[in-house]
Scaffold this active site. Sequence first.
Site, PDB file in Angstrom:
ATOM      1  N   GLY A  46      25.404  53.450  36.001  1.00 53.39           N
ATOM      2  CA  GLY A  46      26.353  54.186  36.815  1.00 53.39           C
ATOM      3  C   GLY A  46      27.738  53.603  36.641  1.00 53.39           C
ATOM      4  N   GLN A  51      36.378  51.779  38.685  1.00 51.55           N
ATOM      5  CA  GLN A  51      35.972  50.715  37.753  1.00 51.55           C
ATOM      6  C   GLN A  51      36.689  50.816  36.408  1.00 51.55           C
ATOM      7  OE1 GLN A  51      31.519  51.368  38.476  1.00 51.55           O
ATOM      8  NE2 GLN A  51      31.638  49.158  38.125  1.00 51.55           N
ATOM      9  N   CYS A  89      26.486  44.877  38.927  1.00 51.51           N
ATOM     10  CA  CYS A  89      27.636  45.768  38.807  1.00 51.51           C
ATOM     11  C   CYS A  89      28.418  45.411  37.549  1.00 51.51           C
ATOM     12  CB  CYS A  89      28.515  45.616  40.046  1.00 51.51           C
ATOM     13  SG  CYS A  89      29.976  46.665  40.025  1.00 51.51           S
ATOM     14  N   LEU A  90      28.825  46.416  36.792  1.00 50.69           N
ATOM     15  CA  LEU A  90      29.607  46.175  35.574  1.00 50.69           C
ATOM     16  C   LEU A  90      30.920  45.459  35.897  1.00 50.69           C
ATOM     17  CD1 LEU A  90      29.046  49.636  33.865  1.00 50.69           C
ATOM     18  CD2 LEU A  90      28.107  47.445  33.098  1.00 50.69           C
ATOM     19  N   HIS A 131      25.497  52.807  45.619  1.00 52.12           N
ATOM     20  CA  HIS A 131      26.349  51.771  45.001  1.00 52.12           C
ATOM     21  C   HIS A 131      27.651  52.396  44.481  1.00 52.12           C
ATOM     22  CE1 HIS A 131      26.817  48.047  42.329  1.00 52.12           C
ATOM     23  NE2 HIS A 131      27.692  48.893  41.822  1.00 52.12           N
ATOM     24  N   GLU A 132      27.506  53.525  43.744  1.00 54.43           N
ATOM     25  CA  GLU A 132      28.703  54.153  43.153  1.00 54.43           C
ATOM     26  C   GLU A 132      29.606  54.734  44.233  1.00 54.43           C
ATOM     27  OE1 GLU A 132      29.220  53.276  40.309  1.00 54.43           O
ATOM     28  OE2 GLU A 132      27.165  52.817  39.766  1.00 54.43           O
ATOM     29  N   HIS A 135      31.856  52.272  45.708  1.00 54.32           N
ATOM     30  CA  HIS A 135      33.041  51.978  44.894  1.00 54.32           C
ATOM     31  C   HIS A 135      34.207  52.895  45.277  1.00 54.32           C
ATOM     32  CE1 HIS A 135      31.963  48.937  41.937  1.00 54.32           C
ATOM     33  NE2 HIS A 135      30.852  49.567  41.589  1.00 54.32           N
TER      34      HIS A 135
END
Length: 161
Positions: A46, A51, A89-90, A131-132, A135
């Site tokens: 995701g 991000q 997380c990226l 999670h997304e 963000h």
Amino acid sequence: MAIRQIRFIGEDCLGKVCKPVKQMNDRMRTLIEDMWDTMYESRGVGLAAPQVGVLRRICVIDVMDDDPFVLINPEILEMSGEQTDDEGCLSVPGKVASVTRADYVKVKSYDMDMNEVIIEGEGLRARAMQHEMDHLDGILYGERANEPYRDLEDDEEIEEE
Ligand code: NI
């Protein structure tokens, strides 16, 4: 195809509340294509627009269930159940922490033509959606975690979002 630079924890764009998409246009379409490319290049499941430094309410998700989808201006309609698992997380590379989330979510969103759609998820799919969407409100998973960030071990694998 264009890979955008992923922003890391500590950068301002990850702590901001993102603005809704008002209309689909070439700029938004290019952004979303680039988000898919960037997510797959990074082997994430995701990615949210902040991000890559863009403060718009857009996420792309592919939890390898053969049903990748984009979320545009998503709103949670229903949540139920509970699941606890490690999350990554990226934007927080090399780290992991246990997070408790709803096991099921139902979301109102928009598709690439800005038609309203309802998207449901369970398990990892529901986790990724939550999670997304966090963000988009400037929230990193560490703020919801049951523990401080841990280092990811060499032999450990985690889905990054
Ligand atoms: Ni993330």
